[in-house]
Design an enzyme around this catalytic site. Structure first.
Site, short mmCIF file in Angstrom:
data_model
loop_
_atom_site.label_atom_id
_atom_site.label_comp_id
_atom_site.label_asym_id
_atom_site.label_seq_id
_atom_site.Cartn_x
_atom_site.Cartn_y
_atom_site.Cartn_z
N CYS A 146 -14.01 9.15 -12.53
CA CYS A 146 -14.93 8.15 -11.99
C CYS A 146 -14.15 6.92 -11.59
O CYS A 146 -12.95 6.79 -11.86
CB CYS A 146 -16.01 7.78 -13.00
N CYS A 163 -12.38 4.96 -14.37
CA CYS A 163 -11.07 5.50 -14.76
C CYS A 163 -9.98 4.85 -13.91
O CYS A 163 -8.95 4.42 -14.42
CB CYS A 163 -11.03 7.01 -14.58
N ASP A 177 0.29 -8.15 25.94
CA ASP A 177 1.60 -8.23 26.58
C ASP A 177 1.52 -7.46 27.90
O ASP A 177 0.78 -6.48 28.01
CB ASP A 177 2.66 -7.61 25.67
#
Length: 773
Positions: free
Chosen positions: A21, A24, A437
């Site tokens: 989960c 954890c 650019d």
């Protein structure tokens, strides 16, 4: 539980297989970050931990911390072992789910349908429910116990407490509360209800099955969302056909190929590694790498990427990059780095998840106490508390961000749009100005023959009209024919543009030989072709050095070309100027549509270039950027200053570039987008890397910048939507459970459904499509 480490100079990636989960992940991350100098990020969805550590810390120390937290870790597997696919967690989980589901189904039906409740049915339900709660829920109980030993609580703690409490109450009711009587009947209710004779075996078993189903589908969804990444990693060729010095061929593993080696690629074969075509002409399908479906024509001197497919003739390629330096490997590295990171919104969710579980346990205890004090009865109080434990599991909260990020970055990799890190997502939402650019970004970055002019002007578009003016077309053809033969011997980019055009448009066959070739650097060239002394170069060079002045009409064309930032090349022979060739760095196909798309996203496009004003304005006019949004004549070191000036005006700036001179500006901008065919410095400085080629093969498609921003914004919107529903679900459901208005059985189903909603919502990103032009 185990973790596999892959170490690289103070950085290590943990492939953690034991997390169940989001809590954890939060706990492991917290423990690792407590080590001085360590910066760790643990991602629940990808089951990986990216850790940067100082010299005084070793991977062994990190392993020890993971093990002390309740998880295991191992050193790297041998290369041959790591190359094989890791065993999937799906089969045992699938088997546990299948057996538990078959046992729980009768329990659920007997408990919910009074007509099925025969004498002693409750004892059969107990027999069937016991293995479901004990064996089916074993992963949750085992994880909860391991966490308890370390003084921690996770979502598994809530699941284990809820199901064991329901099962334990049922045992009490059966043996001591009168629920074991032969004639006992029980009705199903959506709310928490019942008395001392009520049993909750259906809650304990069905919730276990619901959670197992949710975990199984989550596991499948995570694997599905990572399919794009796995496909990307598997694109590379496994073998190469190396060309020996004596001309013979040998088939070798791809790892044995070295830079400088020549290798053969036959039609239909994958190109083994990045290289340069040495011999042959073909079309290369780069769709799996760049997202562009149109094959790119290649000839000697062209660059090709490993993993792409040779669709045409036989090629001999010289390897220029191998292993981790190839474009495919770099793309994979960028995607993995992005998927292992965390966006700011995910860090907020992690902080909430870390304190959520203890808070829910306290809330469940408070619910139990409140109902008892209010005289609601022990059964009703207990049922409400169990419902709180089950409904509050924030699985959806833990999955909200990483699953969307996993799918979004994987889909981007398929389309040639590489998101370097999750923090980029927030930047794309706030950007209001995009600076483009010019050379290599908006334009192709290489010189191209635009038009051919004789004393009677003939444009390139009219060259195809062979029946319109045959007398003039013959003259234009001859002009390009002779000029191409001379320029074919020169190395200047303008010369290559003219020679290529001559071969492609006028003389597909071999150009005529040229003798007595001479070149004057920066001015022009001359040679004898088919008995003519041909001179090609600047108009002033022909007039001053060869006494070949331009006719008035051609002189006007030369002046007009100069005003547009284009280059005029004069061609003369037999004592007269015979015509003028106009050469320019042309705008990429689809550039105007890309600019319009950026504007539609609420961005203001601007053009930034070191070129002179006339050339910049001419390009800007072609792509729909007004003159007021053109910044021209900027030195390389001044591009970053130009970006900073815009930022001081309160703008949030995105920069799109490709060269070394763009790297500083890309790093300075709030969001940097680098063309993948550009320099390594530019790519490293950027936040997003674009590798999708333009339809005509003229470099990276500028439209990829538009699609990258769209995808990043779509991914961020999905994350926020997931978090909203995850929070809303808990905020709405927990009060209902605490008030006794929610049966624990319904709570378990709702919790599993919320996780599935978040994962399925994230998977919608796989259907993202680029803008078609």
């Amino acid at each position: 539980m185990s973790a596999i480490l892959t170490e690289t100079e103070g950085r290590v990636e943990l492939d953690i297989t034991g997390m169940t989960c989001a809590s954890c992940a939060a706990r492991i991350e917290k423990k690792l970050n407590r080590i001085e100098g360590v910066v760790a990020t643990v991602n629940y969805a990808t089951e990986k931990a990216a850790v940067a550590y100082p010299p005084e810390v070793s991977p062994t120390d990190l392993i020890a911390v993971v093990e002390a937290t309740g998880y295991g870790a191992t050193l790297p597997a041998p290369p041959e072992a790591s190359a094989s696919p890791s065993p999937s967690s799906s089969p045992p989980l699938h088997r546990r789910l299948l057996v538990s589901g078959m046992l729980a189904a009768p329990v659920l039906l007997l408990s919910m349908i009074p007509a099925l409740q025969f004498r002693g049915w409750q004892w059969l339900a107990l027999v069937l429910a016991t293995p479901v709660v004990g064996w089916g829920g074993l992963p949750f109980h085992r994880a909860a116990w391991a966490n308890l030993k370390h003084g921690a609580a996770t979502m598994d703690t809530l699941i284990s407490l809820g199901t064991l409490a329901a099962f334990g109450w049922s045992l009490y009711a059966l043996f001591f509360g009168g629920a074991g009587e032969a004639g006992m009947r029980m009705d199903f209710s959506f709310t928490a209800s019942g008395g001392a004779k009520e049993i909750y075996l259906e809650v304990a078993s069905a919730v276990t099955v619901f959670i197992l189903l949710g975990r199984y589908l989550e596991d499948r969804a995570k694997r599905s969302s990572g399919a794009a990444m796995r496909a990307l990693l598997e694109l590379g060729a496994k073998e190469a056909v190396r060309l020996r010095p004596d001309g013979s061929e040998e088939r070798i593993p791809i790892d044995s190929l070295a830079v400088g080696d020549l290798f053969v690629v036959r039609p239909g074969e994958k190109i083994a590694t990045d290289g340069e075509v040495a011999e042959g002409v073909s079309a290369v399908d780069a769709s799996m790498l760049t997202g562009e479906s149109v094959p790119v024509e290649v000839r000697p001197g062209a660059s090709v990427s490993g993993g792409t497919v040779n669709s045409g003739g036989r090629l001999i390629v010289r390897a220029t990059k191998v292993g981790a330096d190839t474009k495919l490997a770099q793309i994979a590295e960028l995607v993995v780095r992005a998927q292992n990171g965390k966006a700011a919104v995910q860090r907020l969710a992690d902080r909430v998840a870390a304190i959520f579980v203890p808070a829910v346990i306290l809330l469940a205890v408070a619910t139990l106490a409140a109902w008892l004090l209010a005289g609601g009865g022990a059964t009703h109080a207990f049922t409400a508390a169990v419902a709180v434990l089950i409904i509050a599991c924030p699985c959806a909260l833990g999955l909200a961000t990483p699953t969307a990020l996993l799918v979004g970055t994987g889909r981007g990799a398929q389309l040639g749009l590489l998101i370097k890190g999750p923090e980029v997502l927030e930047s794309t939402k706030t950007v209001d100005t995009v600076v483009l650019d010019k050379t290599g970004t908006v334009t192709t970055g290489r010189m191209t023959l635009v038009s051919v002019h004789t004393p009677t002007p003939v444009t390139a578009s009219r060259l195809a009209q062979a029946d319109a003016q045959p007398d003039v077309l013959v003259l234009a053809s001859e002009l390009l024919h002779l000029a191409g033969a001379v320029e074919h011997l020169a190395e200047h980019p303008i010369a290559r543009a003219i020679a290529s055009a001559a071969q492609a448009r006028i003389a597909p066959a071999q150009l005529p030989p040229a003798t007595d070739f001479q070149a004057t650097a920066g001015l022009g060239v001359s040679a004898v072709v088919e008995g003519h002394a041909v001179v090609v170069g600047r108009p002033a060079y022909l007039e001053q050095e060869w006494a070949l002045p331009l006719p008035a009409d051609l002189a006007e064309l030369v002046a007009e070309a100069a005003a547009q930032g284009r280059t005029a090349v004069a061609v003369g022979w037999d004592g007269a100027v015979r015509g003028v060739l106009i050469v320019a760095d042309v705008v990429k196909p689809g550039a105007r549509e890309a600019v319009e798309g950026l504007r539609a996203l609420g961005l203001e496009p601007m053009l930034l270039t070191g070129d002179h004003e006339a050339a910049a304005r001419a390009v800007a006019a072609q792509i729909g950027i007004p003159e007021t949004a053109v910044i021209a004549g900027v030195l390389p070191e001044g591009k970053a200053d130009a970006v900073r000036r815009l930022q001081t005006q309160g703008r949030v700036v995105a920069m799109v570039g490709d060269g070394v001179n763009d790297a500083a500006a890309l790093a300075t901008a709030d969001l940097g987008l680098s063309m993948g065919t550009g320099t390594d410095a530019a790519i490293e400085a950027a936040d997003l890397t674009l590798v999708r080629t333009a339809p005509d093969g003229s470099g990276v498609d500028l439209g990829a910048a538009l699609d990258a921003i769209r995808l990043a914004r779509r991914t961020l919107a999905t994350i926020k939507g997931n978090l909203f529903w995850a929070f809303a679900y808990n905020l709405a459901a927990i009060p209902l459970a605490a008030a006794g208005l929610l049966n624990p059985l319904i709570a378990g189903a709702a919790m599993a459904a919320s996780s599935l909603f978040v994962v399925s919502n994230s998977l919608r990103l796989r259907r993202f499509r680029p803008v078609r032009r």
